[in-house]
Design a protein around this motif. Structure first.
Motif, PDB file in Angstrom:
ATOM      1  N   PHE A  17       3.858  27.255  25.922  1.00 34.32           N
ATOM      2  CA  PHE A  17       3.445  27.588  24.556  1.00 34.32           C
ATOM      3  C   PHE A  17       3.267  29.086  24.355  1.00 34.32           C
ATOM      4  O   PHE A  17       3.084  29.532  23.225  1.00 34.32           O
ATOM      5  CB  PHE A  17       2.126  26.881  24.216  1.00 34.32           C
ATOM      6  CG  PHE A  17       2.268  25.393  24.088  1.00 34.32           C
ATOM      7  CD1 PHE A  17       2.810  24.838  22.952  1.00 34.32           C
ATOM      8  CD2 PHE A  17       1.875  24.558  25.111  1.00 34.32           C
ATOM      9  CE1 PHE A  17       2.954  23.466  22.830  1.00 34.32           C
ATOM     10  CE2 PHE A  17       2.014  23.186  25.002  1.00 34.32           C
ATOM     11  CZ  PHE A  17       2.555  22.641  23.860  1.00 34.32           C
ATOM     12  N   ALA A  20       5.415  30.988  21.757  1.00 36.77           N
ATOM     13  CA  ALA A  20       6.391  30.061  21.178  1.00 36.77           C
ATOM     14  C   ALA A  20       6.659  30.371  19.708  1.00 36.77           C
ATOM     15  O   ALA A  20       7.728  30.054  19.180  1.00 36.77           O
ATOM     16  CB  ALA A  20       5.908  28.621  21.330  1.00 36.77           C
ATOM     17  N   ASP A  24      10.164  29.941  17.730  1.00 32.38           N
ATOM     18  CA  ASP A  24      10.206  29.003  16.607  1.00 32.38           C
ATOM     19  C   ASP A  24      10.640  29.695  15.322  1.00 32.38           C
ATOM     20  O   ASP A  24      11.415  29.141  14.532  1.00 32.38           O
ATOM     21  CB  ASP A  24       8.825  28.371  16.411  1.00 32.38           C
ATOM     22  CG  ASP A  24       8.410  27.476  17.568  1.00 32.38           C
ATOM     23  OD1 ASP A  24       9.288  27.124  18.384  1.00 32.38           O
ATOM     24  OD2 ASP A  24       7.215  27.145  17.668  1.00 32.38           O
ATOM     25  N   PHE A 214       7.159  18.359  14.533  1.00 34.76           N
ATOM     26  CA  PHE A 214       5.769  17.959  14.353  1.00 34.76           C
ATOM     27  C   PHE A 214       5.674  17.087  13.112  1.00 34.76           C
ATOM     28  O   PHE A 214       5.677  17.573  11.980  1.00 34.76           O
ATOM     29  CB  PHE A 214       4.865  19.189  14.251  1.00 34.76           C
ATOM     30  CG  PHE A 214       4.716  19.898  15.570  1.00 34.76           C
ATOM     31  CD1 PHE A 214       3.868  19.404  16.553  1.00 34.76           C
ATOM     32  CD2 PHE A 214       5.450  21.034  15.844  1.00 34.76           C
ATOM     33  CE1 PHE A 214       3.745  20.034  17.779  1.00 34.76           C
ATOM     34  CE2 PHE A 214       5.334  21.679  17.067  1.00 34.76           C
ATOM     35  CZ  PHE A 214       4.479  21.174  18.043  1.00 34.76           C
ATOM     36  N   PRO A 298       5.848  20.527  25.021  1.00 33.54           N
ATOM     37  CA  PRO A 298       5.793  20.254  23.573  1.00 33.54           C
ATOM     38  C   PRO A 298       5.868  18.768  23.232  1.00 33.54           C
ATOM     39  O   PRO A 298       5.169  18.302  22.325  1.00 33.54           O
ATOM     40  CB  PRO A 298       6.997  21.030  23.032  1.00 33.54           C
ATOM     41  CG  PRO A 298       7.158  22.168  23.991  1.00 33.54           C
ATOM     42  CD  PRO A 298       6.803  21.609  25.340  1.00 33.54           C
ATOM     43  N   GLU A 299       6.700  18.028  23.946  1.00 30.89           N
ATOM     44  CA  GLU A 299       6.832  16.594  23.649  1.00 30.89           C
ATOM     45  C   GLU A 299       5.530  15.845  23.915  1.00 30.89           C
ATOM     46  O   GLU A 299       5.157  14.930  23.173  1.00 30.89           O
ATOM     47  CB  GLU A 299       7.974  15.996  24.465  1.00 30.89           C
ATOM     48  CG  GLU A 299       9.355  16.486  24.087  1.00 30.89           C
ATOM     49  CD  GLU A 299       9.647  17.898  24.578  1.00 30.89           C
ATOM     50  OE1 GLU A 299      10.604  18.514  24.083  1.00 30.89           O
ATOM     51  OE2 GLU A 299       8.911  18.390  25.469  1.00 30.89           O
ATOM     52  N   ALA A 301       2.518  17.260  23.881  1.00 31.43           N
ATOM     53  CA  ALA A 301       1.566  17.699  22.862  1.00 31.43           C
ATOM     54  C   ALA A 301       1.763  16.911  21.569  1.00 31.43           C
ATOM     55  O   ALA A 301       0.785  16.486  20.926  1.00 31.43           O
ATOM     56  CB  ALA A 301       1.721  19.196  22.611  1.00 31.43           C
ATOM     57  N   LEU A 302       3.016  16.701  21.183  1.00 32.37           N
ATOM     58  CA  LEU A 302       3.301  15.926  19.982  1.00 32.37           C
ATOM     59  C   LEU A 302       2.715  14.520  20.097  1.00 32.37           C
ATOM     60  O   LEU A 302       2.100  14.011  19.145  1.00 32.37           O
ATOM     61  CB  LEU A 302       4.805  15.849  19.760  1.00 32.37           C
ATOM     62  CG  LEU A 302       5.270  14.937  18.622  1.00 32.37           C
ATOM     63  CD1 LEU A 302       4.729  15.436  17.283  1.00 32.37           C
ATOM     64  CD2 LEU A 302       6.792  14.839  18.595  1.00 32.37           C
ATOM     65  N   GLU A 326       0.072  22.396  13.316  1.00 36.56           N
ATOM     66  CA  GLU A 326       0.828  21.313  13.959  1.00 36.56           C
ATOM     67  C   GLU A 326       0.108  19.982  13.794  1.00 36.56           C
ATOM     68  O   GLU A 326       0.745  18.943  13.556  1.00 36.56           O
ATOM     69  CB  GLU A 326       1.049  21.656  15.433  1.00 36.56           C
ATOM     70  CG  GLU A 326       2.007  22.825  15.622  1.00 36.56           C
ATOM     71  CD  GLU A 326       2.007  23.392  17.026  1.00 36.56           C
ATOM     72  OE1 GLU A 326       2.885  24.237  17.318  1.00 36.56           O
ATOM     73  OE2 GLU A 326       1.136  23.021  17.834  1.00 36.56           O
TER      74      GLU A 326
END
Length: 418
Positions: A17, A20, A24, A214, A298-299, A301-302, A326
């Motif tokens: 992160f 990031a 992004d 997200f 990230p996956e 965290a989602l 997010e």
């Protein structure tokens, strides 16, 4: 438009992160402006930062960075029009060898050469962070007579390492800001702080959230009954983890047995204070209620955003706080503090904004969520987040900044001798 981005931080394997927001933003610009060319000039940011703390926390990360010094430069396409140009170098603390910034500049010159060779003349340089990215951008702008923009993210501003004892800024921070064609801040609070040092009022352009990634779960997640809070952030004192643990411990005895049984806190992130936080949770009798998830891709965290009932991060200072956005994009309400960036993200329509360090207020906010005293419409939470922080909103604002600096003749009188 041919845009050359110089991040001061960038995601890498150990800390996915970190920085990031720069990647992004580059991807959002490239996707919504397919006729543009967007390059990210990298020197192994983050992974190649040499410090005792980095070596202690992630020796393999630093060893990979050392190995990359002997590898040839790389050009990596992220999309059809967004590229990473990487020439490896090592960065150090400002207190040692001046941060090794001449090596960072040399690597950036090589990246610039490859981008220019592939695309032709660069139109605008965009640095994230006044140092080292802004300092590198200033040197490149001077050499090539190209305007540069700085987006500042620092919290608190300035960090102690960039200020003199009397509070004034060191030249490595002040000069890039003074010579920039435009200064952008990610929040109004940060813009006002920068302006206090005598710089022109920065334009506020927030960090971007990718609403395609997200988003709420396609189907309601299979979660246990009760109420789950989620926190995601670096495990440092600044994130308010100790305050949250204490508030949760104070709350539990006040709840009915029915409500108390289902309360859970899931914490994602890593950092130097993690062992202390875990010990605090144990001491407060929270070991069975708090899950320590470590560094999350990230996956993952989602998944946590989608599974939780509310996101909470009672930070002491945030320049922006993309994690709040997010969470909202996933349709989840937020508990935050008035510590800078969250002041312009969170209000009573999408969560609760509390005074910094107010343990009683934090406890009561947690209670209101658990017992169902606060209700939020996930569809409205997401729609509001996208209207303010989605790709279209942020890219449009950035495009206007670039157009303005290109239209101004002042932008061609860049910099002074270092």
């Amino acid at each position: 438009m041919r845009l050359f981005i110089v991040p001061s931080w960038y995601p890498h394997a150990c800390f996915p992160f970190e920085g990031a927001f720069a990647r992004d933003q580059a991807l959002a610009l490239g996707t919504l402006r397919p006729e543009w060319r967007v390059g990210l000039g990298l020197w192994n940011q983050g992974e190649g930062f040499v410090s005792p703390d980095h070596l202690r926390r992630s020796p393999r990360c630093l060893l990979r960075a050392l190995a990359r010094l002997s590898e040839p430069p790389r050009t990596t396409p992220l999309t059809a029009n967004v590229f990473e140009f990487e020439h490896a170098a090592l960065a150090t603390s400002q207190r040692w060898n001046g941060g090794n910034r001449q090596a960072l500049l040399a690597a950036s010159r090589r990246n610039w050469q490859r981008a220019s060779r592939d695309w032709g003349a660069i139109d605008v340089i965009h640095a994230h962070g006044s140092y080292p990215g802004g300092w590198v951008a200033m040197q490149l702008a001077r050499e090539h007579r190209v305007p540069y923009v700085i987006t500042e993210h620092m919290a608190p501003f300035p960090l102690a390492v960039y200020a003199r004892r009397d509070g004034t800024l060191l030249p490595i921070l002040a000069e890039p800001l003074a010579n920039a064609s435009a200064i952008v801040a990610v929040s109004g609070a940060l813009a006002r702080r920068i302006e206090q040092f005598g710089f022109p009022a920065p334009e506020v352009v927030p960090n971007v959230v990718d609403e395609r990634f997200f988003a709420p779960a396609p189907a309601p997640p299979d979660t246990p009954r009760g109420f789950t809070f989620f926190l995601l952030g670096g495990m440092t004192a600044r994130k308010g983890v100790s305050e949250l643990l204490q508030a949760l411990a104070d709350l539990l005895p006040r709840l009915s047995e029915l409500h108390r049984a289902g309360v859970r806190l899931r914490i994602g992130g890593d950092g130097p204070d993690l062992p202390r936080f875990r010990a605090e949770a144990q001491r407060l009798g929270l070991a069975e209620r708090v899950s320590w998830l470590g560094m999350l891709a990230p996956e993952r965290a989602l998944e946590e955003f989608q599974r939780c009932d509310a996101f909470v991060l009672p930070s002491r200072a945030e320049s922006f706080g993309i994690v709040y956005v997010e969470a909202l994009a996933c349709g989840k309400p937020v508990i935050a503090t008035r510590c800078g960036g969250p002041d312009e993200v969170v209000d009573d329509t999408n969560g609760v904004l509390l005074p910094v360090g107010d343990a009683a207020a934090l406890r009561d906010a947690l209670a209101a969520f658990v017992v169902g005293a606060r209700h939020f419409d996930p569809v409205r939470l997401r729609a509001d987040a996208l209207a303010r922080f989605g790709r279209s909103a942020v890219v449009g604002r950035l495009e206007r900044v670039y157009e303005r600096v290109l239209a101004s003749p002042v932008t061609r009188a860049v910099g002074r001798a270092d």
